[in-house]
Write an enzyme that holds these catalytic residues in place. Structure first.
Site, PDB file in Angstrom:
ATOM      1  CG  LEU A   1      -9.733   8.382   3.294  1.00 55.87           C
ATOM      2  CD1 LEU A   1      -9.878   9.620   4.168  1.00 55.87           C
ATOM      3  CD2 LEU A   1     -10.867   8.332   2.274  1.00 55.87           C
ATOM      4  NE  ARG A   2      -0.551   5.583   2.133  1.00 55.00           N
ATOM      5  CZ  ARG A   2      -0.679   4.933   3.279  1.00 55.00           C
ATOM      6  NH1 ARG A   2      -1.238   3.740   3.290  1.00 55.00           N
ATOM      7  NH2 ARG A   2      -0.242   5.454   4.398  1.00 55.00           N
ATOM      8  CB  ALA A   3      -6.823   4.502  -3.247  1.00 55.76           C
TER       9      ALA A   3
ATOM     10  CG  ASP B   1      -1.938   1.131   1.171  1.00 50.49           C
ATOM     11  OD1 ASP B   1      -2.579   1.305   0.124  1.00 50.49           O
ATOM     12  OD2 ASP B   1      -2.073   1.843   2.177  1.00 50.49           O
TER      13      ASP B   1
END
Length: 678
Positions: A284-286, A203
């Site tokens: 919420l990294r995407a 990730d």
């Protein structure tokens, strides 16, 4: 000289000369423009130019201005004092311009080498506690490259995650308390056949691309021509591609300058949120990565506003490795579903009367080469496609491989837990190499290496008043070396009787299911599994030691049965695998699992089948490897040959008249836990 690695003086293959691989080059260039995207993970089979492309990227990056003599490559525009190299300077600051540094993180590096440690030379000569910067310091404002990143040790993964998340490296060890900036472009390459990546690290990579492994005939010919030309005369080859690399460098610099001016309309924020929500992406990294990547795509295309096509391309690069999936499932994005989600968003927006934010006539511009040197062919026009030249991957495959059979497991005899002289039985083993986490100190055993300065000084300190002198005197009896601890990974070697004896097909299916189940568990334990098939006149290593379910599924799809039973050959091949595993990794623990009815019927030279099997079993026993024999003999009349084999191997013994995946897997797992001492 342009095109030369400034730290190794080795010639670097020009980035513009790489044939095809447009999605990979595209993702690398986007991160070169905007390092805040978070780096790139390149997955692909061997020989697909992954490492070549990563190393070549540094050759097209704009140069850096750094403070002369600063080990952390500080910019003169940064506030001085942010690093220990620049703090307290009285003399005028001098600067120097140099190429971007690409720092490689070896898979087997020690933690001290990565984060930095006490400067041993200064500590011993002056008694001063000084910090010796490590790999993370060298990577600041540059590229940190990890080849075979999926094989990186867990303790190094943790260190890397902390530094990548905070942009600083904090060191609390050997009496030191130091921090320094560590902001870098994280690039990793991996071969999925060698196992997948931990999700925590997966990730952290902003983008992920698959290196193309299928090449046209023309591309194959061009790859060979360029590689031979480069090896024959590197300087001339680099010079031939200098103009193309310079154009790329100028375009990267222009995109970097344009990036702050790129606007992201509210509709594009809504599209990003809609895509991530519809794909069930955790966290919420995407969303953040898609925002940054889409902005960078617009800047690269010389536009000042993000379009829906930019968001779509960024989603293809940012989502595949973040979708919820079973461990070891191949990271894939269903592009058809993504298109449907985007169409749904567009319809909803149209129904609200909102016009599309995509300017009419906008073209996707993603070329990495404007012109070719005379006589060179183009790498292809795939980069001009809206998806960046990336072929649409297949839809997600949700079928579970090797799922446990829902049957009532029979009662199996309890495994013998008597102590053995075999490999280590702790889940974490103390090791005598420079790898692993530093957990203490010990007296040197033979050749001294990996000196523990702090422990040595502490050991010498109480004796100084008796030794006299004004300086610290250290004697041989004071010397301590670092004691390290590392996860003791396990290697489970199956020797499967695939001969024509009764029950061969049942043994085959049960063992295949057990292999898949153990590999799914290896996702957490970092263990490896191998399978040796015994049939005919020899034994074959059908599945070499691996953690990859993908490789196992491909290798074990069709396993023939029938023929004679040369059990001795299976034991010999297993001994070879064990020896090779120990040579590569000192702290590996090994379990042999022989699934057979024991009815060997293939001789070896003058030795009969039984004598040859006993001889090989005794030779294997001398390796000190724990073994488990699964007796699958059926029928009313049983010869007990598998029990004899277990005795010769000093092995645990389990009888399974009707072996199935669930009971076989359970037996192997209990043996593995006993091996670890759990």
């Amino acid at each position: 000289m342009q095109g030369m690695d400034p730290f190794t003086t080795e010639p670097r293959f020009p980035f513009s000369a790489i044939v095809a691989q447009e999605p990979m080059k595209r993702a690398l260039l986007l991160n070169a423009v905007n390092p805040r995207i978070g780096g790139v993970l390149v997955r692909g089979n061997k020989g697909t130019a992954k490492s070549t492309a990563v190393r070549a990227l540094a050759g097209v990056l704009p140069s850096l201005v750094v403070v002369r003599g600063c080990p952390f490559s500080c910019s003169p525009g940064e506030e001085l004092g942010t690093c220990i190299g620049c703090s307290g300077r009285d003399e005028p600051i001098e600067t120097v311009e140099r190429m971007v540094r690409i720092t490689e993180l070896p898979v087997g590096a020690s933690e001290e080498r990565v984060v930095g440690s006490l400067d041993i030379e200064r500590a011993l000569s002056t008694g001063e506690q000084a910090f010796e910067p490590g790999i993370l310091a060298a990577a600041h404002r540059g590229i940190l490259y990890v080849d075979e990143v999926n094989l990186l040790s867990d303790h190094l993964v943790d260190v890397l995650l902390d530094a990548a998340a905070m942009g600083r490296n904090y060191v609390e060890r050997d009496g030191l308390s130091v921090s320094h900036p560590a902001s870098f472009i994280l690039l990793g390459t991996m071969n999925p056949e060698e196992g997948e990546l931990r999700p925590q690290l997966l990730d952290r990579f902003g983008l992920m691309v698959e290196a193309e492994s299928e090449f046209s005939t023309e591309d194959r010919i061009e790859v060979v021509k360029r590689r031979i030309a480069f090896e024959s005369d590197p300087a001339a080859f680099i010079d031939a591609w200098r103009v193309q690399d310079e154009r790329l460098r100028a375009r990267i610099r222009a995109a970097q300058e344009a990036l702050p001016r790129v606007m992201v309309p509210d509709e594009m924020h809504q599209a990003t949120a809609h895509i991530c929500r519809e794909h069930g992406v955790d966290g919420l990294r995407a969303d953040i990565v898609i925002h940054r990547a889409a902005s960078t795509i617009a800047a690269w295309s010389e536009r000042d506003e993000v379009t829906i096509d930019d968001v779509a391309e960024a989603s293809r690069l940012a989502l595949a490795h973040r979708l919820r999936r079973m461990p070891f499932d191949e990271p894939r994005l269903d592009t058809q579903r993504l298109d449907e989600v985007l169409d749904d968003f567009e319809r909803t927006r149209s129904n609200r009367g909102e016009r599309s934010s995509s300017p009419p006539g906008t073209e996707r511009e993603v070329d990495t080469e404007d012109e070719q040197p005379s006589g060179q062919e183009t790498d292809g026009a795939a980069a001009d496609r809206p998806d960046g030249g990336q072929d649409a991957p297949r839809p997600d495959e949700q079928a579970a491989i090797g799922a446990p059979v829902p049957v009532e497991p029979p009662q199996s005899p309890r495994l013998d837990d008597r102590p053995r002289n075999g490999a280590g039985r702790r889940a974490r083993a103390l090791i005598a190499t420079s790898a692993g986490r530093h957990v203490g100190a010990r007296l040197p055993d033979g050749e001294m290496s990996d000196l523990d300065v702090t422990a040595t000084v502490v050991a010498a300190a109480p004796h100084q008043r008796h030794r006299g002198g004004s300086t610290l005197e250290i004697r041989a009896s004071d010397v301590r070396v670092k004691q390290r601890e590392a996860n003791a990974s396990a290697l489970v070697v199956f020797v499967l009787d695939a001969s024509g004896s009764m029950g061969a097909r049942r043994r085959m299916e049960a063992t295949k299911g057990a292999v898949f189940s153990l590999l799914m568990n290896a996702y957490q334990s970092r263990d490896r599994v191998a399978l040796i098939s015994v049939r005919g006149t020899d034994a074959t290593v059908t599945l070499p030691p691996t953690r990859s379910v993908e490789l196992a599924h491909r290798r074990l799809a069709e396993l023939p049965t029938g023929g004679r039973t040369p059990l001795w050959a299976g034991l010999d091949r297993a001994a070879e695998l064990v020896a090779a595993a120990r040579q590569r990794k000192a702290n590996v623990i090994t379990l042999l699992v022989a699934v057979t009815d024991g009815r060997a019927n293939a001789p070896r030279g003058p030795l009969g089948p039984a004598e040859a099997t006993i001889e090989s079993a005794r030779a294997f026993r001398s390796l000190g490897v724990r073994a488990l024999v699964i007796d699958t003999e059926e029928g009313y009349v049983k010869l007990g040959l598998a029990h004899r084999l277990a005795s010769e191997l000093d092995a645990d013994y389990v009888t399974l008249d009707h072996p199935d995946e669930a009971t076989l897997t359970d037996s192997v797992r209990r043996a593995t836990r006993a091996l670890r001492g759990e």
